[in-house]
Design an enzyme around this catalytic site. Structure first.
Site, PDB file in Angstrom:
ATOM      1  CE1 TYR E 171      -3.469  -2.558   0.334  1.00  3.04           C
ATOM      2  CE2 TYR E 171      -3.507  -2.262   2.695  1.00  3.04           C
ATOM      3  CZ  TYR E 171      -3.989  -2.874   1.566  1.00  3.04           C
ATOM      4  OH  TYR E 171      -4.984  -3.810   1.661  1.00  3.04           O
ATOM      5  CE  LYS E 203      -5.958  -5.899  -0.861  1.00  4.39           C
ATOM      6  NZ  LYS E 203      -6.342  -4.872   0.091  1.00  4.39           N
TER       7      LYS E 203
END
Lengths: 305, 305, 305, 305, 305
Positions: E171, E203
């Site tokens: 992220y 992810k």
């Protein structure tokens, strides 16, 4: 030599320690002229690290020699000798077995303003040098206090696992006024923290009657805690160290003349203090004077002076 | 070769060390033309790290080659050769056994202003390269001083456990005036701290007669400590290193001409200093000149010049 | 004594733990007058570290003695006694086996403003002292929160591997208003984080009806979460701790008189809270008063008061 | 294949290394079309980490595939292939044994301004992936330089103990002007530091004729160090790396067209440089072009172009 | 159940991993209704840590219970369930073997602004709990990014050595505009870094068509990289993850209504994405709705919706 009842009682306070640690505590408590009385006089020599060699030793030049201090502690028949690594290395071969030693494992110096100390020794080094204990200074109130507490917590656990004793010098620094550094509430608090950190022997300065913290002041006044005399303050410190279940030794204090030192020592004795740790006042005078002074100190704790 | 009485006496100062460490100290003390006299001349080459290769070696281009320095130390029959990891790696095979080596395990450089050094070597690397000692610089007075002391404390303990000797370069930095960095009080203090940290061999710069710290000044004046001549200052440094119980070597000093270097060396000798550690003045001149200069230095410590 | 169905059910919540840890949880759950009920009252004594000895013990001077607290917990037939290292060391020999103990492994103090704690104990020390659990404080919201979480995460894993239980004191600090430190959303959040960190027993303060965070306020209002009574808030906390699958104990709260304490305890009981952890309110009153108060507390959790 | 005299000579420079490390150096020196000549061309692909995948590979989309680079290095018959962990993991099974690999164990990225790198690999991972060497970047001049040096010092010692070779990318950063980052004095200095840190192979950028540091400028002028041509500057760099006793490879330089790259390569060859490490210029063009370019580069170092 | 060709192909991408890690990857790839297709839907529940329990679970109160999520993942026949330590501990006994689990080993929370996470789990804890993988979040762009990368690099190496798989949540944070955090260039870059750090499963969030960095913008325009549709952007992300040689799963995205989520999922499928990791959208609705939604998601990846 068989342990005296006084020493057996003191050892009973350290009920969680292994026989190795108790043996090393007993070695110090059975050593010298105060051996067996439950009282101690320790010679500490870390002034060279703290203030430099000339400021420490020039006034009594033989004290430049590390052997001098070992010999002084032996000849004065004291309880133990405490010093940093290099100083013990320089005499551990000659004086091994003559007197219990305490490896001072951290040290500060006068070239810095940082309220911390460098860890300069270790449990393994203490074992290598035949020491009975490690000694560590904490600065409660300093921004480095948590770090110092973590260092001694880890080192104390290791020391105890190897059968060594642990001595904590607890000196308040930062976050308080200058008089607060020897205030009775602060001194009692820092002594108590040393006890909670697992120290077998605690070293603090003789406290003044100043009460530094507002919250503490309320309690001292409301509970009418007697802080009017040094004897009373010493008794309070002892109470704050597990109700007298820990050995607490005091430095000579701010008294300047020898008679003042003796009176402080008497107050420490009468307040139930375990004894003295007396450095500069020992080695910063001629050897004969020092031996005479230490003889009187020992006599004070023997109740003979 | 049987140890001389002078060397036996020096080894006796290191009474807590194991035979391995004493053997390595003896290797350096028995090496070369000063072997057996208790004096030492060491060749250190870490200028490349400190100031870069061109500033260090261009004036005498063969010195770009690491073998050059090993050979110089061997041919001048010096006591030991000290250098950082890569430099020793580059010659340890060829010169292994020819001269004792000291692995300089930390280094600074001229691209930074941070008063610290990077740890670039280790005890295991020193053992791998057949060294007799590890060498470490501390900067007392710097904000990084505690960290540096903790690094060498840990490394010195490890080194001693493996039978290596420990050399500490003690250079004051920060928290003082520029002249203070070579002041007699500061130099004596930093040498003393190196001794307390457990150094076998201490390296400091020849001190000036400046006294930097106010508290020290009072003592130097009151105790009439003689700092008027280099010889007297050297004697004071030696006294501050466990009353002469530690080997202390001095760099060449600020003297610019060769005769000045010789005079400094004579003062170091006459003050009781253990010897010299002489880098730039050795390799920043033609090899023949260097050998002649080093020959004179050796003669000075042999009392022949 | 055979485990009761209530205790078996609680142990079933800790389905990933080894038999050693379950045994230690069972020891606490089967101890004293609440033994077998699934409820607990724990005596914690770390006030000396947090606020100093005089502020903690002068009002009831026998409490200066570490034995006092062990004896109080034993005589009141409580579930466990929690204290820092030194305090447990001082009584672990005398009271070993008489009551389960929790080693409080980190501690703060009133001489600092840093929102952190020093790690002063370890799993190995807890094992050495025969403890059933380690106790650790986290300060979610503090700049040191990540570090504290990493400390307890590592220590909890180690504790579990040795069959110890883990108690987390979760106290919000920093990044919020003063009332926010006991707000229902913040308390529920910090209790949940303690559960996610792997605590077996979670300690929080009884929450107020304040909702601190804007994002939370929206949810509390929209989902009509009942925070109007302490009982409802306790029920919400329990729900936030794995839907009641974790033991959560509460401190006495801000209530000042004894009846207020009792009412808080009843609300905690009725909200499904696991019990109390009650320090200052226990030892800062005369022993007889304390025993009477603790007797009532136990009765409350037995449904008899 | 028997080692050539040129390779034997190079291995002799690494006289302190164990046979394992020498074997891995030999693997790279004996590999491909330059095998046996003592020269090397290495393909490094860490652009994805440094600048992101699109900026690195979109211009030649097959290069998104980690296998592409392995295959390119194999087909161009280069000396070795260097890449970060994930990239090697993705091809080590398919290409294991086909070409020596270098695990780049630290990496920076373009989302940060911090002049440091993250350690993303380890010696154990290099061994697991069958690598011949670990590669590490240092930023001399950066505030993080000491930390980076300590990381590679520790990792290099470990690598050597397991028989791996060590490659150091030495890139000056901070504390200097932008042109200073490729200045001849700075480049020589940082190459020399890499050598002192124990690198077997050093990677620097081709230096310009700028002399950055004042103190260095005096020496370069006084000693008349020739920095007027790239060939002369390369020769100076080689001299600064232990007088040519270390393998030094150069990146392609700032030259923009292919002919410029060839001329740079010729200067590197003629100055005695060990070879090239050529990334973006290899994989940011069509594979056929890349193979042709690399063919020419190899020929240049074979003296055929 | 025999591995399908699709799964065998995926496992072949992880050519450097040991059979243990491949087995754990296979467990997830062969699990549930998507088992054998090479696609995955993972249920992650770390919202409680990130935003607190009420904000996460009040809307669907049964979700306060850790068993709820295990059961949901089992009943929806998903590929794996990911959660922090405490949540897995609370169900690992009951659901062990029913569904592969991923221990989320670091976590942030809403009480802090520091762009870092606390490491709250470990490889050893993952093994103790029978997990198939560890999951770790990095924040590229944050001042803590290097530290986080070093943590996962070390933990990934350890995990792989024990036969676990490694999932990295990547992220972007800090050093960029808010829209930049989901920009296509930044997302592709952070996914690529996760691949280079050795992740088996990556992810990221579904990217927007924003291109954040100027240098990247030039390339995206010049190379005409299609970022006009989510499908195209997903395809670009897959290309940036070793040309499709890594499993990449996407969160549900910013779409608010269920149909929007389905369309996102179809785009992820059609762009070649490996699947979904879908938390809040799963458990923040009634269980029956969630099962229906997850059924549709599974069907989408089966090509049936």
């Amino acid at each position: 030599m068989e342990l005296t009842p006084q020493v057996r009682k003191i050892l009973s306070w350290y009920e969680s320690d292994n026989p190795g640690t108790k043996t090393n505590l007993a070695r110090m408590l059975m050593q010298g002229r105060l051996g067996g009385t439950g009282r101690m006089v320790i010679l500490p020599v870390d002034q060279g690290f703290e203030h430099g060699p000339a400021r420490s030793f020039a006034v009594n030049a033989p004290a430049y020699d590390p052997h001098y201090h070992f010999q002084l502690a032996v000849d004065a028949e004291l309880s133990a000798y405490a010093a940093p690594l290099g100083a013990l290395e320089a005499g551990a071969g000659t004086f091994g077995g003559a007197i219990p030693t305490i490896l001072k494992v951290n040290s500060s110096n006068s070239l810095t303003n940082i309220k911390d100390q460098a860890v300069t020794g270790s449990v393994r080094e203490a074992l290598r040098l035949g020491c009975s204990a490690v000694g560590f200074t904490i600065y409660p109130g300093s921004d480095h206090a948590f770090g110092m507490m973590e260092e001694i917590a880890a080192m104390a656990a290791e020391a105890k696992s190897y059968g060594l004793a642990v001595v904590i010098w607890s000196y308040p620094r930062g976050n308080m006024s200058k008089p607060g550094e020897t205030a009775i509430d602060i001194t009692a608090y820092t002594a108590h923290m040393a006890a909670l950190l697992g120290a077998h022997i605690i070293k603090v300065k003789p406290p003044t009657e100043v009460v530094e913290q507002d919250e503490a002041k309320k309690v001292y006044e409301k509970q009418k805690i007697d802080v009017s005399t040094l004897k009373a303050r010493i008794a309070h410190i002892m109470q704050c160290c597990f109700n007298g279940r820990r050995i607490v030794v005091f430095s000579g204090g701010a008294a300047k003349d020898t008679e003042g030192l003796y009176n402080d020592a008497r107050a420490i004795r009468d307040g139930g203090g375990s004894g003295l740790i007396i450095g500069r006042n020992s080695f910063q005078r001629q050897r004969e004077d020092a031996l005479k002074m230490l003889d009187t100190m020992v006599k004070i704790f023997l109740g003979q002076a």
